[in-house]
Design a protein around this motif. Structure first.
Motif, mmCIF file in Angstrom:
data_model
loop_
_atom_site.group_PDB
_atom_site.id
_atom_site.type_symbol
_atom_site.label_atom_id
_atom_site.label_comp_id
_atom_site.label_asym_id
_atom_site.label_seq_id
_atom_site.Cartn_x
_atom_site.Cartn_y
_atom_site.Cartn_z
ATOM 1 N N ASN A 274 -4.782 -3.165 -1.623
ATOM 2 C CA ASN A 274 -4.040 -2.846 -0.397
ATOM 3 C C ASN A 274 -2.575 -3.194 -0.574
ATOM 4 O O ASN A 274 -2.233 -4.025 -1.389
ATOM 5 C CB ASN A 274 -4.593 -3.661 0.779
ATOM 6 C CG ASN A 274 -5.985 -3.209 1.143
ATOM 7 O OD1 ASN A 274 -6.177 -2.067 1.528
ATOM 8 N ND2 ASN A 274 -6.957 -4.077 0.984
ATOM 9 N N GLY A 275 -1.733 -2.529 0.219
ATOM 10 C CA GLY A 275 -0.308 -2.857 0.211
ATOM 11 C C GLY A 275 0.476 -2.115 -0.850
ATOM 12 O O GLY A 275 1.699 -2.193 -0.884
ATOM 13 N N LYS A 276 -0.209 -1.346 -1.737
ATOM 14 C CA LYS A 276 0.566 -0.759 -2.828
ATOM 15 C C LYS A 276 1.474 0.377 -2.349
ATOM 16 O O LYS A 276 2.577 0.519 -2.853
ATOM 17 C CB LYS A 276 -0.314 -0.324 -4.002
ATOM 18 C CG LYS A 276 -1.413 0.656 -3.737
ATOM 19 C CD LYS A 276 -2.199 0.949 -5.030
ATOM 20 C CE LYS A 276 -3.344 1.903 -4.789
ATOM 21 N NZ LYS A 276 -4.438 1.322 -4.003
ATOM 22 N N THR A 277 1.046 1.147 -1.344
ATOM 23 C CA THR A 277 1.916 2.233 -0.863
ATOM 24 C C THR A 277 3.156 1.658 -0.184
ATOM 25 O O THR A 277 4.276 2.100 -0.431
ATOM 26 C CB THR A 277 1.166 3.138 0.137
ATOM 27 O OG1 THR A 277 -0.027 3.603 -0.494
ATOM 28 C CG2 THR A 277 2.009 4.342 0.519
ATOM 29 N N THR A 278 2.938 0.658 0.677
ATOM 30 C CA THR A 278 4.079 0.046 1.364
ATOM 31 C C THR A 278 5.008 -0.612 0.349
ATOM 32 O O THR A 278 6.230 -0.444 0.405
ATOM 33 C CB THR A 278 3.594 -0.995 2.400
ATOM 34 O OG1 THR A 278 2.750 -0.323 3.343
ATOM 35 C CG2 THR A 278 4.761 -1.617 3.148
ATOM 36 N N THR A 279 4.430 -1.345 -0.610
ATOM 37 C CA THR A 279 5.264 -2.038 -1.602
ATOM 38 C C THR A 279 6.021 -1.040 -2.467
ATOM 39 O O THR A 279 7.207 -1.227 -2.750
ATOM 40 C CB THR A 279 4.392 -2.973 -2.479
ATOM 41 O OG1 THR A 279 3.708 -3.885 -1.610
ATOM 42 C CG2 THR A 279 5.240 -3.772 -3.451
ATOM 43 N N VAL B 135 9.343 4.302 -9.751
ATOM 44 C CA VAL B 135 8.406 3.391 -9.099
ATOM 45 C C VAL B 135 7.115 4.190 -8.962
ATOM 46 O O VAL B 135 7.094 5.241 -8.327
ATOM 47 C CB VAL B 135 8.906 2.954 -7.707
ATOM 48 C CG1 VAL B 135 7.861 2.080 -7.017
ATOM 49 C CG2 VAL B 135 10.232 2.209 -7.814
ATOM 50 N N LEU B 136 6.037 3.696 -9.595
ATOM 51 C CA LEU B 136 4.765 4.406 -9.560
ATOM 52 C C LEU B 136 3.735 3.591 -8.790
ATOM 53 O O LEU B 136 3.496 2.421 -9.103
ATOM 54 C CB LEU B 136 4.238 4.636 -10.978
ATOM 55 C CG LEU B 136 5.138 5.411 -11.947
ATOM 56 C CD1 LEU B 136 4.448 5.534 -13.305
ATOM 57 C CD2 LEU B 136 5.464 6.796 -11.397
ATOM 58 N N GLU B 137 3.131 4.216 -7.789
ATOM 59 C CA GLU B 137 1.966 3.605 -7.136
ATOM 60 C C GLU B 137 0.747 4.073 -7.917
ATOM 61 O O GLU B 137 0.511 5.272 -8.045
ATOM 62 C CB GLU B 137 1.859 4.067 -5.683
ATOM 63 C CG GLU B 137 0.665 3.452 -5.003
ATOM 64 C CD GLU B 137 0.223 4.190 -3.745
ATOM 65 O OE1 GLU B 137 -1.002 4.281 -3.529
ATOM 66 O OE2 GLU B 137 1.075 4.661 -2.984
ATOM 67 N N ILE B 138 -0.015 3.131 -8.470
ATOM 68 C CA ILE B 138 -1.075 3.503 -9.412
ATOM 69 C C ILE B 138 -2.430 2.969 -8.956
ATOM 70 O O ILE B 138 -2.580 1.779 -8.685
ATOM 71 C CB ILE B 138 -0.765 2.956 -10.829
ATOM 72 C CG1 ILE B 138 0.679 3.295 -11.221
ATOM 73 C CG2 ILE B 138 -1.735 3.525 -11.845
ATOM 74 C CD1 ILE B 138 1.106 2.714 -12.553
ATOM 75 N N SER B 139 -3.416 3.860 -8.888
ATOM 76 C CA SER B 139 -4.765 3.440 -8.492
ATOM 77 C C SER B 139 -5.554 2.994 -9.714
ATOM 78 O O SER B 139 -5.185 3.292 -10.854
ATOM 79 C CB SER B 139 -5.495 4.610 -7.827
ATOM 80 O OG SER B 139 -5.813 5.581 -8.823
ATOM 81 N N SER B 140 -6.661 2.303 -9.470
ATOM 82 C CA SER B 140 -7.509 1.877 -10.594
ATOM 83 C C SER B 140 -8.024 3.097 -11.351
ATOM 84 O O SER B 140 -8.148 3.075 -12.573
ATOM 85 C CB SER B 140 -8.677 1.032 -10.083
ATOM 86 O OG SER B 140 -9.417 1.758 -9.121
#
Length: 443
Positions: free
Chosen positions: A111-116, A153-158
């Motif tokens: 959680n928080g990765k999109t906001t961050t 800046v990359l938002e990366i999922s597992s």
């Protein structure tokens, strides 16, 4: 000629296909479902071969590399077959990074990765040439092709990390790790944790890992599996020599003896979890030598992310809040924690093996009514039925909002924070959030 086969004709797949063609690959896009019209047009206009509603094995097994959409699990027979032939399978993140000569900030977490990620990008773009991609916005590959930014800046999922080989962000951020998507990891939490930690597997001591030192899962994993990266922890509870901590409502960052202080009173985003998101984002900015004044101003004017604790409207002194992005229990935990008034809670959807126990104290303390919005609400009703006076179920967003409108009184909140995936009744969490906002505006 090298051949790239792309499995999945969505945003990341089509972006990778365009980049690959430009780099001299022969490209073939194959999707087991239907490809959206807008993506089909791009493929046709760029003379890229494609197929939908089928996978032609003979063509796919002819590839020198396969890029698969993060939505396709490894256990699919076709993927097993491709791997058994020794053909490398990579994610779009891995493929695009091969051609991006840029400084990469990779952000992952439950959680928080999109906001961050959005907040980090918001700060960096004031002074740097920087793109925002990954699990968010335009595909990374497409941006490498068209914009060629010097920083990303990359938002990366597992799921995206599962298919990397050499991918290495200069700065990695792990916001937190709580059980999520366990259906993809043989219901073993340790598999999911290992997947998140792949973000640092290629890092050296010249690279950085920023992480939540209050998260026992992360701390324990680091103790048992030391990494080469330079560690910069952040914490709300303990003093930290090299990293970030909270002191008298001030965020204090220390990196290589250089200090930065930001009062939390200036943050536009509310809630403890957002203090952590701000800590992570400002540490990245500090490492990339953004001016302190710029960091402060950016934190003070950041507007937040759609569908994440988004204030929609106040009607008859009742605040309606869209937190559709809360697709797991931990995200809903933060939402309920930040409620400061009696709350009518709209919850439900596709349950990923949720354990709702951590929500009990908040439900007892803050929730006056629960509206279950899912195709199957049995587990919710069994779990929360005795905790609140009113619990109702519906399968229509418009009805859920009308029921909430009837129940809520002056000063209350109506919170959509589903704790579940959206695919039973909606296209995705964005669709669910937009339907909520439309229903509120139509009251």
């Amino acid at each position: 000629m090298k051949t790239l086969v792309v499995l999945g004709g969505g945003e990341s797949g089509v972006g990778a296909a365009l980049l690959a063609k430009e780099k001299g690959y022969s490209v073939f896009v194959s999707d087991k479902g239907k490809i959206k019209e807008k993506y089909k047009e791009v493929l046709i206009n760029n003379a890229i071969a494609w197929e939908e509603e089928m996978h032609t094995e003979a063509k796919i097994l002819n590839a020198s590399m396969v890029m698969k959409s993060p939505g396709i699990p490894d256990k699919v027979p076709l993927v097993k077959l491709i791997r058994s032939k020794g053909i490398p399978v990579v994610s779009e993140i891995e493929f695009a990074a091969m051609f991006a000569n840029a400084t990469i900030v990779g952000i992952t977490g439950s959680n928080g990765k999109t906001t961050t990620a959005s907040l980090t990008h918001h700060i960096l773009k004031q002074e740097l040439n920087v793109g925002l991609a990954g699990n968010i916005g335009d595909s990374f590959a497409k941006q490498v092709l068209q914009k060629n930014y010097q920083n990303y800046v990359l938002e990366i999922s597992s799921f995206q990390l599962d298919d990397i080989i050499k991918f290495k962000p200069h700065i990695a951020v792990i916001t937190n790790i709580t059980p999520d998507h366990l259906d993809r990891y043989d219901y073993k939490f340790e598999n999911y944790i290992a997947s998140k930690f792949r973000i640092v597997e290629n890092q050296t001591e010249d690279d950085f890992l920023i992480y939540d030192a209050d998260d026992e899962v992360i701390v324990k994993h680091l103790e048992n599996n030391p990494v080469k990266s330079t560690l910069l922890p952040f914490s709300l509870t303990k003093r930290i020599e090299n990293g970030v901590f909270l002191e008298n409502n001030n965020i204090k960052i220390t990196v290589n003896n250089s200090e930065f202080i930001m009062p939390t009173t200036g943050l536009t985003l509310e809630g403890k979890h957002n203090v952590k998101n701000a800590m992570a984002a400002s540490t990245v900015a500090h490492l990339l030598k953004i001016r302190k004044q710029t960091i402060r101003e950016s934190l003070e004017n950041f507007q937040g992310v759609e569908h994440r604790l988004e204030n929609v409207l106040k009607i008859n002194k009742v605040q309606y809040i869209n937190d559709s992005k809360a697709t797991n229990v931990n995200a809903t935990y933060f939402a309920l924690e930040s409620m400061d008034a009696p709350t009518v809670w709209i919850v439900g959807g596709v349950d990923k093996g949720n354990n709702y126990e951590e929500l009990f104290p908040f439900v007892n303390e803050k929730v006056k009514a629960i509206i279950c919005l899912g195709a199957d609400n049995e587990k919710l009703i069994n779990t929360f039925g005795n905790m609140v006076d009113v619990i109702v179920e519906t399968q229509y967003m418009s009805e859920a909002v009308k029921i909430a409108y009837k129940i809520a009184e002056i000063g209350d909140n109506v919170l959509l924070s589903p704790a579940c995936a959206s695919f039973d009744l909606f296209e995705n969490y964005e669709d669910r959030g937009r339907q909520f906002k439309d229903a509120v505006r139509n009251l």
